[in-house]
Write an enzyme that holds these catalytic residues in place. Structure first.
Site, PDB file in Angstrom:
ATOM      1  N   LYS A   1     -21.839 100.675  53.208  1.00 41.06           N
ATOM      2  CA  LYS A   1     -22.309  99.480  52.499  1.00 41.06           C
ATOM      3  C   LYS A   1     -21.325  98.333  52.607  1.00 41.06           C
ATOM      4  CE  LYS A   1     -24.963 101.420  48.646  1.00 41.06           C
ATOM      5  NZ  LYS A   1     -25.125 101.333  47.184  1.00 41.06           N
TER       6      LYS A   1
ATOM      7  N   ARG B   1     -27.486  88.414  37.151  1.00 41.50           N
ATOM      8  CA  ARG B   1     -28.435  87.289  37.176  1.00 41.50           C
ATOM      9  C   ARG B   1     -29.769  87.778  36.640  1.00 41.50           C
ATOM     10  NH1 ARG B   1     -31.489  89.428  41.584  1.00 41.50           N
ATOM     11  NH2 ARG B   1     -30.097  90.683  42.846  1.00 41.50           N
TER      12      ARG B   1
HETATM   13  P1  ADP Z   1     -33.978  91.554  42.478  1.00 39.09           P
HETATM   14  O1  ADP Z   1     -33.616  90.373  41.679  1.00 39.09           O
HETATM   15  O2  ADP Z   1     -35.293  92.060  42.150  1.00 39.09           O
HETATM   16  O3  ADP Z   1     -32.936  92.632  42.617  1.00 39.09           O
HETATM   17  P2  ADP Z   1     -33.501  91.062  45.213  1.00 39.09           P
HETATM   18  O4  ADP Z   1     -32.368  92.011  45.167  1.00 39.09           O
HETATM   19  O5  ADP Z   1     -34.556  91.275  46.237  1.00 39.09           O
HETATM   20  O6  ADP Z   1     -34.252  90.965  43.863  1.00 39.09           O
HETATM   21  O7  ADP Z   1     -32.872  89.618  45.348  1.00 39.09           O
HETATM   22  C1  ADP Z   1     -33.477  88.475  44.772  1.00 39.09           C
HETATM   23  C2  ADP Z   1     -33.372  87.319  45.697  1.00 39.09           C
HETATM   24  O8  ADP Z   1     -32.035  86.993  45.894  1.00 39.09           O
HETATM   25  C3  ADP Z   1     -33.973  87.572  47.039  1.00 39.09           C
HETATM   26  O9  ADP Z   1     -34.615  86.399  47.470  1.00 39.09           O
HETATM   27  C4  ADP Z   1     -32.777  87.903  47.912  1.00 39.09           C
HETATM   28  O10 ADP Z   1     -32.993  87.502  49.231  1.00 39.09           O
HETATM   29  C5  ADP Z   1     -31.697  87.090  47.259  1.00 39.09           C
HETATM   30  N1  ADP Z   1     -30.376  87.718  47.279  1.00 39.09           N
HETATM   31  C6  ADP Z   1     -29.942  88.707  46.488  1.00 39.09           C
HETATM   32  N2  ADP Z   1     -28.657  88.980  46.712  1.00 39.09           N
HETATM   33  C7  ADP Z   1     -28.242  88.148  47.695  1.00 39.09           C
HETATM   34  C8  ADP Z   1     -26.999  87.918  48.376  1.00 39.09           C
HETATM   35  N3  ADP Z   1     -25.888  88.589  48.091  1.00 39.09           N
HETATM   36  N4  ADP Z   1     -26.966  86.971  49.327  1.00 39.09           N
HETATM   37  C9  ADP Z   1     -28.064  86.270  49.613  1.00 39.09           C
HETATM   38  N5  ADP Z   1     -29.252  86.423  49.002  1.00 39.09           N
HETATM   39  C10 ADP Z   1     -29.357  87.342  48.059  1.00 39.09           C
HETATM   40  P1  ADP Z   2     -28.252  95.618  46.906  1.00 40.59           P
HETATM   41  O1  ADP Z   2     -27.019  94.965  46.361  1.00 40.59           O
HETATM   42  O2  ADP Z   2     -28.592  95.143  48.246  1.00 40.59           O
HETATM   43  O3  ADP Z   2     -29.380  95.603  45.931  1.00 40.59           O
HETATM   44  P2  ADP Z   2     -27.821  98.408  46.202  1.00 40.59           P
HETATM   45  O4  ADP Z   2     -26.467  99.027  46.239  1.00 40.59           O
HETATM   46  O5  ADP Z   2     -28.367  98.049  44.869  1.00 40.59           O
HETATM   47  O6  ADP Z   2     -27.813  97.144  47.156  1.00 40.59           O
HETATM   48  O7  ADP Z   2     -28.859  99.371  46.949  1.00 40.59           O
HETATM   49  C1  ADP Z   2     -30.154  98.947  47.281  1.00 40.59           C
HETATM   50  C2  ADP Z   2     -31.029 100.147  47.609  1.00 40.59           C
HETATM   51  O8  ADP Z   2     -30.462 100.931  48.662  1.00 40.59           O
HETATM   52  C3  ADP Z   2     -31.215 101.126  46.473  1.00 40.59           C
HETATM   53  O9  ADP Z   2     -32.246 100.747  45.593  1.00 40.59           O
HETATM   54  C4  ADP Z   2     -31.531 102.417  47.221  1.00 40.59           C
HETATM   55  O10 ADP Z   2     -32.880 102.451  47.632  1.00 40.59           O
HETATM   56  C5  ADP Z   2     -30.660 102.320  48.435  1.00 40.59           C
HETATM   57  N1  ADP Z   2     -29.347 102.980  48.213  1.00 40.59           N
HETATM   58  C6  ADP Z   2     -28.195 102.360  47.903  1.00 40.59           C
HETATM   59  N2  ADP Z   2     -27.187 103.256  47.764  1.00 40.59           N
HETATM   60  C7  ADP Z   2     -27.700 104.476  47.991  1.00 40.59           C
HETATM   61  C8  ADP Z   2     -27.173 105.810  48.010  1.00 40.59           C
HETATM   62  N3  ADP Z   2     -25.888 106.072  47.772  1.00 40.59           N
HETATM   63  N4  ADP Z   2     -28.036 106.828  48.282  1.00 40.59           N
HETATM   64  C9  ADP Z   2     -29.329 106.591  48.530  1.00 40.59           C
HETATM   65  N5  ADP Z   2     -29.891 105.365  48.530  1.00 40.59           N
HETATM   66  C10 ADP Z   2     -29.097 104.302  48.266  1.00 40.59           C
END
Ligand code: ADP
Ligand code: ADP
Ligand code: MG
Length: 480
Positions: A160, A294
């Protein structure tokens, strides 16, 4: 004079924020880039300021947004989600200019935006999490360390981006060879996307459920949770459908997760609205994943089942007010489902359909239905932004009723011009495992038949086509 609050965002979330601002008796100041000049968020605001030609760079331009706030006399800025919402420099710039940032402090955003620092804070507080590389040099692992982690915990392992978000910068690694190959690639990508080349490893939870907890924390020491959401229906780690509360039958487990989320928020000295994300495995073990600092896209499902306006509370908290309710007052009623209706073609790898004109837009309505959108008939979808058109959120007393309501709404929602994710969601709403609540993050991959549909076959599809032909012949009277 009315207080002014600047909305540093676009699309549906800008409208959502504007509504809350106006309900609080304040005025909303919109900002926009040229490609967005036909956007409805500008029309409903009390005032609008053009930032520049963009695309995207002006919505991300801290200096221009601060200048717009000062010019309009706004005392606060709400960043929404995406863009600058999780940018600690933006929060700091607001602070330095005497403007209230509606969110946590820059320090909290900085710590929690780094997944390794966040994991270290949570490890200290005794929050359960999957094993990972905890190296405090901000996750700057090298190949040797990565291979020894994999030797200890086995493959697959999750690589990641330490500063990643939005489902990007996450990779499953299956072998030593792949690890050696992918670490430099992941670093380069992370640097380009998040301006930070650090990466770290996490043990993979096989086919987990993604369950998250909404938190509200004020500056008077009150930290509450608003229950759980299940966001397991994802594609490439990005959420498509979200439900509240989680369908897990084990109530004590869900209560424990909510309490753990409050503990996690307190460990991070959390302030304002935030989300603590967890993964739950087949044996109902749960693991902390991250905290989003957020408002989330899917906050609507929580609002439907609690009746609590999260954005209104965000604003009040930022203005220093204590929360007006206690944990006991938070009562969960029924179920809610949100689908993100995107201008994308699911059959063509979810290819964005930007650039097209919405020739027919006839939304659904009725009991237990909420729409958060910004699209209207005649609107041309700019190609340069994301493809979310409208969020449909339905609320029902029972899960069955909620699914039936979702089906009815999807069948009555006519959008013509761009292809949308509506027919894809119709298939999911009719699919047995979804209907019985039996899904995890592998759902989309393991149910390929949800991609089989004919968007023109449904009655609403036929009607929309008919309406769009009438519009077309009116606008182009000399064409055949
Ligand atoms: P949620 O708020 O449901 O977790 P997402 O994780 O899909 O939704 O992110 C919400 C919005 O913010 C999306 O349009 C995504 O592309 C944008 N976004 C989230 N994290 C980042 C980031 N680190 N850099 C750029 N865009 C981001
Ligand atoms: P983001 O910041 O992009 O939202 P997250 O760390 O929240 O990233 O992970 C986004 C998604 O990726 C999770 O909802 C899950 O589906 C998958 N994921 C992340 N970490 C793991 C893990 N250790 N094992 C399995 N699935 C994972
Ligand atoms: Mg996440």
């Amino acid at each position: 004079m009315k207080k002014k609050i600047l909305v540093a965002n676009r699309g549906e979330i800008a409208i959502r924020l504007t509504r809350a601002i106006q309900e609080l008796g304040c005025e909303a100041v919109a900002v926009y880039e040229t490609p967005d000049e036909m956007s409805r968020h500008i029309r409903i605001a009390d005032e609008a300021i053009l930032l520049g030609d963009g695309p995207r760079c002006d919505y991300l331009n801290i200096e221009k947004i601060i200048r717009a706030a000062k010019k309009s006399g706004a005392c606060a800025i709400h960043p929404g989600y995406g863009f600058l919402a999780e940018n600690p420099f933006f929060a700091k710039a607001c602070e330095n200019n005497g403007i209230i940032f509606i969110g946590p402090t820059a320090d909290i955003i900085l710590n929690l935006g780094n997944k390794v620092i966040a994991r270290n804070i949570m490890a200290e507080a005794g929050i359960p999490m999957v094993p990972g590389t905890q190296n405090l040099k901000q996750g700057r692992i090298g190949v040797a360390e990565a291979l020894s982690f994999a030797a200890k915990y086995g493959y697959p392992t999750m690589l990641k981006a330490t500063s990643g978000g939005g489902g990007r910068g996450i990779r499953r690694i299956e072998s030593d060879a792949e690890m050696k190959e992918m670490i430099p690639v992941a670093r380069a990508e992370a640097l380009a996307a998040f301006n930070d080349d650090s990466v770290f490893l996490e043990k993979v939870v096989i086919n987990p459920k993604h369950v998250e907890v909404q938190i509200l924390a004020d500056s008077h020491g009150n930290t509450l949770h608003l229950g759980t959401r299940d966001c397991s229906i994802q594609r490439r780690n990005q959420k498509l459908i979200e439900i509240a509360p989680s369908m897990i039958k084990n109530r004590p487990l869900l209560d424990e997760i909510c309490n753990t989320a409050v503990k996690a928020a307190k460990a991070a000295n959390y302030l304002n609205a935030g989300t603590v994300e967890f993964l739950i495995d087949k044996d109902q073990n749960y693991y902390f994943m991250e905290i989003n600092t957020r408002v989330q896209v899917e906050h609507t499902v929580t609002e439907m089942i609690t009746g609590i306006d999260i954005v209104r509370n965000q604003i009040n908290i930022a203005f220093g007010k204590p929360l007006s309710f206690t944990q006991k007052d938070v009562q969960i009623r029924g179920h809610a489902i949100e689908v993100r209706i995107n201008a994308e073609d699911p059959k063509n790898d979810f290819m964005p359909e930007g650039g097209k004109k919405v020739s027919v837009y006839r939304s659904t309505g009725g009991f237990g239905v909420r729409l958060d959108g910004f699209v209207y008939q005649g609107y041309v979808i700019p190609e340069v932004y994301d493809s979310l058109l409208v969020k449909l959120t339905v609320h029902g007393f029972t899960w069955e009723e909620t699914v039936e309501r979702l089906k009815r709404c999807l069948h009555n929602f006519a959008i013509r011009g761009p292809k949308t994710t509506i027919p894809f969601y119709v298939n999911i709403a009719n699919e047995k495992d979804f209907v019985t609540g039996n899904f995890d993050t592998s759902y989309i991959e393991t149910h390929p038949h949800i991609f089989h549909y004919d968007e023109d076959a449904s009655e609403v599809g036929k009607l929309a086509r008919f309406i769009s032909q009438i519009h077309y012949s009116r606008e182009n009277p000399f064409s055949k």
